[in-house]
Enzyme design. Sequence first.
Site, short mmCIF file in Angstrom:
data_model
loop_
_atom_site.label_atom_id
_atom_site.label_comp_id
_atom_site.label_asym_id
_atom_site.label_seq_id
_atom_site.Cartn_x
_atom_site.Cartn_y
_atom_site.Cartn_z
N SER A 52 0.94 -1.30 0.00
CA SER A 52 -0.06 -0.15 0.05
C SER A 52 0.78 1.34 -0.18
CB SER A 52 -0.77 0.06 1.28
OG SER A 52 -1.67 1.18 1.35
N VAL A 57 6.73 2.30 5.03
CA VAL A 57 7.94 1.63 4.14
C VAL A 57 7.74 2.02 2.53
CG1 VAL A 57 8.79 -0.59 3.66
CG2 VAL A 57 8.19 -0.16 5.95
N CYS A 58 6.53 1.71 2.18
CA CYS A 58 6.12 2.12 0.95
C CYS A 58 6.40 3.75 0.43
CB CYS A 58 4.84 1.56 0.60
SG CYS A 58 4.39 0.05 0.68
N ASP A 59 6.01 4.26 1.41
CA ASP A 59 6.45 5.69 1.30
C ASP A 59 7.50 6.04 0.97
OD1 ASP A 59 4.93 8.87 2.35
OD2 ASP A 59 7.08 8.64 3.08
N VAL A 62 8.81 4.73 -2.68
CA VAL A 62 8.54 5.32 -3.73
C VAL A 62 8.98 6.84 -3.85
CG1 VAL A 62 6.29 6.32 -5.00
CG2 VAL A 62 6.28 4.33 -3.75
#
Length: 164
Positions: A52, A57-59, A62
């Site tokens: 997501s 972590v994804c933030d 990206v």
Amino acid sequence: MKVKFKGNEVNLLGKEVKTGDNAPDFKVVSNDLKDITLKDTKGIRILLSVPSIDTPVCDIEVKEFNKRASDLKNTTIYTISMDLPFAQARWCAANDIERVHTASDYKYRDFGEKYGVYAEELGLLARAAFVLDSNNKVIYSEYCSEITNQPDFDSIIEAAEKAQ
């Protein structure tokens, strides 16, 4: 294939995509609700699978790829998750993401199965990265053994640079 999410094993559905494979075609949805397939992409591509986009972590992932993208020529970066396109667009706008394209697998769940990243127990995509050359050959493949860990940024960028 199995990976872990916060230490617990989860099953990944689909076939593992390995370096040297021909990239499987897929269908995902862009932020403007248009279908995107592999045929709609060109050049060198970095495909990032994340659970997501709006998680810590994804933030970080990206944002890091958005920063590094300016150094890559003839390379397009796609981040694919199960997030709705509206949420992806909102997050990108709020975080000044201009060099990474987001796409959603919410509608077809096609990317998740074709790239072996659909985490069955979570209903989300696992964290993985694939680099495709301009002939749709997979030149780098990484499945993070722990979904909450970052991929190897340097190796991904290096693979894309070598394909120039």
